[in-house]
Design a protein around this motif. Structure first.
Motif, PDB file in Angstrom:
ATOM      1  N   ASP A  32       0.772  -1.034  -0.237  1.00  0.00           N
ATOM      2  CA  ASP A  32       0.132   0.338  -0.129  1.00  0.00           C
ATOM      3  C   ASP A  32       0.979   1.136  -0.047  1.00  0.00           C
ATOM      4  O   ASP A  32       1.971   1.128   0.785  1.00  0.00           O
ATOM      5  N   GLU A  40       1.857   7.754   9.210  1.00  0.00           N
ATOM      6  CA  GLU A  40       2.719   6.645   9.327  1.00  0.00           C
ATOM      7  C   GLU A  40       4.373   7.613   8.457  1.00  0.00           C
ATOM      8  O   GLU A  40       5.094   7.238   8.607  1.00  0.00           O
ATOM      9  N   ASN A  63       4.104   0.036   2.477  1.00  0.00           N
ATOM     10  CA  ASN A  63       4.180  -0.766   3.558  1.00  0.00           C
ATOM     11  C   ASN A  63       3.617  -1.435   2.856  1.00  0.00           C
ATOM     12  O   ASN A  63       2.995  -1.171   1.796  1.00  0.00           O
ATOM     13  N   ASP A  65       1.539  -4.794   5.508  1.00  0.00           N
ATOM     14  CA  ASP A  65       1.045  -5.541   6.825  1.00  0.00           C
ATOM     15  C   ASP A  65       1.790  -7.198   6.672  1.00  0.00           C
ATOM     16  O   ASP A  65       1.950  -7.679   7.704  1.00  0.00           O
ATOM     17  N   SER A  66       1.520  -7.665   5.528  1.00  0.00           N
ATOM     18  CA  SER A  66       2.122  -8.807   5.315  1.00  0.00           C
ATOM     19  C   SER A  66       3.907  -9.179   6.064  1.00  0.00           C
ATOM     20  O   SER A  66       4.035 -10.891   6.103  1.00  0.00           O
ATOM     21  N   PRO A  68       7.181  -7.136   8.365  1.00  0.00           N
ATOM     22  CA  PRO A  68       7.527  -6.122   9.131  1.00  0.00           C
ATOM     23  C   PRO A  68       9.159  -5.323   8.418  1.00  0.00           C
ATOM     24  O   PRO A  68       8.869  -4.453   8.065  1.00  0.00           O
ATOM     25  N   TRP A  71       8.335  -1.651   4.277  1.00  0.00           N
ATOM     26  CA  TRP A  71       8.635  -0.596   4.330  1.00  0.00           C
ATOM     27  C   TRP A  71       9.454   0.075   3.616  1.00  0.00           C
ATOM     28  O   TRP A  71      11.139  -0.217   4.371  1.00  0.00           O
ATOM     29  N   ARG A 126       9.333  -2.773  15.009  1.00  0.00           N
ATOM     30  CA  ARG A 126       8.737  -3.896  15.525  1.00  0.00           C
ATOM     31  C   ARG A 126       9.648  -4.690  16.069  1.00  0.00           C
ATOM     32  O   ARG A 126      11.120  -4.733  15.737  1.00  0.00           O
TER      33      ARG A 126
END
Length: 158
Positions: A32, A40, A63, A65-66, A68, A71, A126
């Protein structure tokens, strides 16, 4: 057409479809774009006195979500704070081909030649992942996430 040819065509077609699906998910499906006005897109960098927010222009970011470490950013910084913490062993991770502002092989070559410098932007963004920024003298900034090393020299151990 006999059953052997039908089986071969079916297997080849299935293999091609599976390959295309894997390629699409790696290049497009999970990424995304980061809205430059979103929280962000607010980036800070670690310094000897603590984190300092950067003022970035021409911000482009992605970035997912799948994972870390998906990005990536490209931007420009007018000024950089004093006392930023170097990240000398960092090398950029490849991004998707369509994110054309981010060229990992070129950034890596520039880091090795000394044209660019890597900095720790945020430790443990993270669990076990650090945010790295690379800066150029002309103000260009590139960033990625990478798995960090847990060792006594760094002061981090599990």
């Amino acid at each position: 057409m006999n059953w052997g040819k039908i089986a071969i065509v079916t297997l080849l077609g299935g293999g091609i479809a599976a390959g295309a699906g894997v390629w699409y998910t790696q290049e497009y499906a999970f990424f995304d774009r980061i809205d430059p006005a979103s929280p962000e897109a607010e980036i800070s960098v670690e310094t000897a006195t603590g984190p300092v927010p950067l003022t970035l222009t021409a911000f482009e970011g992605i970035n997912a979500d799948s994972s870390p470490i998906r990005w990536r950013i490209c931007a420009r910084a007018e000024t950089l704070p004093e006392g930023m913490i170097p990240a000398p062993n960092s090398l950029p991770l490849n991004g998707p081909r369509w994110f054309s502002c981010y060229d990992a092989p070129q950034i890596g070559a520039d880091l090795q030649s000394g044209t660019a410098t890597a900095w720790l932007a945020q430790s443990e963004v993270r669990p076990d992942v650090d945010r790295i920024l690379v800066t150029y003298p002309d103000g260009r900034v590139f960033g990625w996430h990478e798995y960090n090393e847990k060792n006594p020299e760094r002061g981090v151990m599990d």
